[in-house]
Design a protein around this motif. Structure first.
Motif, PDB file in Angstrom:
ATOM      1  N   ALA A  19      -1.724  -7.685   3.380  1.00 26.84           N
ATOM      2  CA  ALA A  19      -2.618  -8.304   4.362  1.00 26.84           C
ATOM      3  C   ALA A  19      -2.554  -7.538   5.680  1.00 26.84           C
ATOM      4  CB  ALA A  19      -2.241  -9.766   4.566  1.00 26.84           C
ATOM      5  N   GLU A  20      -1.357  -7.079   6.025  1.00 26.05           N
ATOM      6  CA  GLU A  20      -1.157  -6.328   7.255  1.00 26.05           C
ATOM      7  C   GLU A  20      -1.866  -4.973   7.189  1.00 26.05           C
ATOM      8  OE1 GLU A  20       2.808  -4.863   9.330  1.00 26.05           O
ATOM      9  OE2 GLU A  20       2.890  -7.001   8.840  1.00 26.05           O
ATOM     10  N   VAL A  21      -1.687  -4.286   6.070  1.00 29.18           N
ATOM     11  CA  VAL A  21      -2.336  -2.988   5.886  1.00 29.18           C
ATOM     12  C   VAL A  21      -3.853  -3.160   5.910  1.00 29.18           C
ATOM     13  CG1 VAL A  21      -2.690  -1.052   4.291  1.00 29.18           C
ATOM     14  CG2 VAL A  21      -0.428  -2.016   4.555  1.00 29.18           C
ATOM     15  N   ARG A  22      -4.314  -4.213   5.218  1.00 32.88           N
ATOM     16  CA  ARG A  22      -5.748  -4.477   5.145  1.00 32.88           C
ATOM     17  C   ARG A  22      -6.321  -4.730   6.542  1.00 32.88           C
ATOM     18  NH1 ARG A  22     -10.045  -7.510   4.432  1.00 32.88           N
ATOM     19  NH2 ARG A  22     -11.238  -7.357   2.507  1.00 32.88           N
ATOM     20  N   ALA A  23      -5.600  -5.517   7.335  1.00 29.10           N
ATOM     21  CA  ALA A  23      -6.059  -5.831   8.691  1.00 29.10           C
ATOM     22  C   ALA A  23      -6.112  -4.566   9.547  1.00 29.10           C
ATOM     23  CB  ALA A  23      -5.130  -6.862   9.319  1.00 29.10           C
ATOM     24  N   ARG A  89      -9.528  -1.315  -2.703  1.00 24.16           N
ATOM     25  CA  ARG A  89      -8.396  -1.185  -3.626  1.00 24.16           C
ATOM     26  C   ARG A  89      -7.383  -2.307  -3.412  1.00 24.16           C
ATOM     27  NH1 ARG A  89      -7.051   3.621  -6.039  1.00 24.16           N
ATOM     28  NH2 ARG A  89      -4.998   3.735  -5.110  1.00 24.16           N
ATOM     29  N   ILE A  90      -7.195  -2.704  -2.155  1.00 21.10           N
ATOM     30  CA  ILE A  90      -6.295  -3.833  -1.872  1.00 21.10           C
ATOM     31  C   ILE A  90      -6.870  -5.092  -2.525  1.00 21.10           C
ATOM     32  CG2 ILE A  90      -5.439  -5.386  -0.059  1.00 21.10           C
ATOM     33  CD1 ILE A  90      -5.229  -2.871   1.762  1.00 21.10           C
ATOM     34  N   THR A  94      -5.315  -2.766  -6.798  1.00 20.52           N
ATOM     35  CA  THR A  94      -4.916  -1.438  -7.270  1.00 20.52           C
ATOM     36  C   THR A  94      -4.378  -0.577  -6.142  1.00 20.52           C
ATOM     37  OG1 THR A  94      -7.178  -0.614  -7.003  1.00 20.52           O
ATOM     38  CG2 THR A  94      -6.571  -1.432  -9.180  1.00 20.52           C
ATOM     39  N   TYR A  95      -4.181  -1.165  -4.976  1.00 20.00           N
ATOM     40  CA  TYR A  95      -3.674  -0.399  -3.845  1.00 20.00           C
ATOM     41  C   TYR A  95      -2.267   0.102  -4.143  1.00 20.00           C
ATOM     42  CZ  TYR A  95      -2.665   0.910   0.987  1.00 20.00           C
ATOM     43  OH  TYR A  95      -2.349   1.605   2.118  1.00 20.00           O
ATOM     44  N   GLY A  96      -2.026   1.360  -3.798  1.00 19.38           N
ATOM     45  CA  GLY A  96      -0.692   1.915  -3.979  1.00 19.38           C
ATOM     46  C   GLY A  96      -0.493   2.578  -5.328  1.00 19.38           C
ATOM     47  N   VAL A  97      -1.568   2.598  -6.141  1.00 16.92           N
ATOM     48  CA  VAL A  97      -1.483   3.250  -7.437  1.00 16.92           C
ATOM     49  C   VAL A  97      -2.281   4.558  -7.363  1.00 16.92           C
ATOM     50  CG1 VAL A  97      -1.983   3.064  -9.905  1.00 16.92           C
ATOM     51  CG2 VAL A  97      -1.297   1.037  -8.603  1.00 16.92           C
ATOM     52  N   ALA A 112       2.672   6.109   6.018  1.00 17.69           N
ATOM     53  CA  ALA A 112       2.273   7.253   6.846  1.00 17.69           C
ATOM     54  C   ALA A 112       0.776   7.532   6.697  1.00 17.69           C
ATOM     55  CB  ALA A 112       3.091   8.483   6.468  1.00 17.69           C
ATOM     56  N   PHE A 113       0.270   7.391   5.458  1.00 16.06           N
ATOM     57  CA  PHE A 113      -1.147   7.655   5.164  1.00 16.06           C
ATOM     58  C   PHE A 113      -1.740   6.468   4.418  1.00 16.06           C
ATOM     59  CE2 PHE A 113       1.230  11.676   4.911  1.00 16.06           C
ATOM     60  CZ  PHE A 113       0.636  12.378   5.935  1.00 16.06           C
ATOM     61  N   PRO A 114      -2.124   5.418   5.154  1.00 17.56           N
ATOM     62  CA  PRO A 114      -2.576   4.192   4.460  1.00 17.56           C
ATOM     63  C   PRO A 114      -3.823   4.388   3.598  1.00 17.56           C
ATOM     64  CG  PRO A 114      -2.718   3.955   6.869  1.00 17.56           C
ATOM     65  CD  PRO A 114      -2.100   5.274   6.607  1.00 17.56           C
ATOM     66  N   ARG A 115      -4.551   5.502   3.802  1.00 19.84           N
ATOM     67  CA  ARG A 115      -5.764   5.734   3.013  1.00 19.84           C
ATOM     68  C   ARG A 115      -5.510   6.565   1.764  1.00 19.84           C
ATOM     69  NH1 ARG A 115      -6.634   8.022   7.658  1.00 19.84           N
ATOM     70  NH2 ARG A 115      -7.181   6.613   9.349  1.00 19.84           N
ATOM     71  N   ALA A 116      -4.267   6.955   1.541  1.00 24.02           N
ATOM     72  CA  ALA A 116      -3.968   7.841   0.417  1.00 24.02           C
ATOM     73  C   ALA A 116      -4.355   7.187  -0.908  1.00 24.02           C
ATOM     74  CB  ALA A 116      -2.487   8.195   0.414  1.00 24.02           C
ATOM     75  N   THR A 117      -5.027   7.945  -1.765  1.00 17.38           N
ATOM     76  CA  THR A 117      -5.376   7.432  -3.087  1.00 17.38           C
ATOM     77  C   THR A 117      -4.667   8.228  -4.181  1.00 17.38           C
ATOM     78  OG1 THR A 117      -7.322   8.846  -3.137  1.00 17.38           O
ATOM     79  CG2 THR A 117      -7.650   6.590  -2.384  1.00 17.38           C
TER      80      THR A 117
END
Ligand SMILES: [Zn+2]
Length: 129
Positions: A19-23, A89-90, A94-97, A112-117
């Protein structure tokens, strides 16, 4: 080939953390969209209002400035797209995969890179192409 037993929702992220990352991502989207609007109005007004002095050097500087604004806008749009993808993705769980090898990307990398896929390995492989 190793056995793939990972689920789509890596347990290393808690609901609160997601939720924090999403915000944070959503906040950034809002800021970037405001930037884009500002740049676009600068690009537009630069064409209309500053057409008075039209000697060569002036025109060159204006073209440069305009191209810089356009580049910034494109860059911001790209970031918005990446953020929106991360948010999707959140929401999809599937976020973080890693999108390529489907292994967890790693929390430190995502912080460090919250947008990393992609995980570090896949990212490096992609950059070598
Ligand atoms: Zn990977």
């Amino acid at each position: 080939m190793t056995a793939v037993t990972q689920t789509a929702t890596p347990s290393m992220w808690s609901e609160a953390e997601l939720a924090e990352v999403r915000a944070a991502l959503a906040q950034e989207v809002a800021e970037l969209n405001a930037d884009i609007l500002r740049h676009e109005s600068e690009i537009a007004s630069g064409d209309v209002t500053k057409g008075a002095g039209d000697d060569q050097a002036d025109a060159g500087a204006k073209t440069y400035e305009r191209e810089r604004e356009i580049a910034l806008t494109l860059n911001a749009r790209d970031l918005v797209a990446q953020n929106e993808r991360a948010i999707a993705r959140i929401d999809a769980g599937t976020y973080g995969v890693c999108e390529s090898c489907h292994k967890p990307i790693g929390k430190e990398r995502l912080q460090a890179f919250p947008r990393a896929t992609l995980c570090v390995t896949c990212k490096q492989r992609e950059e070598r192409r």
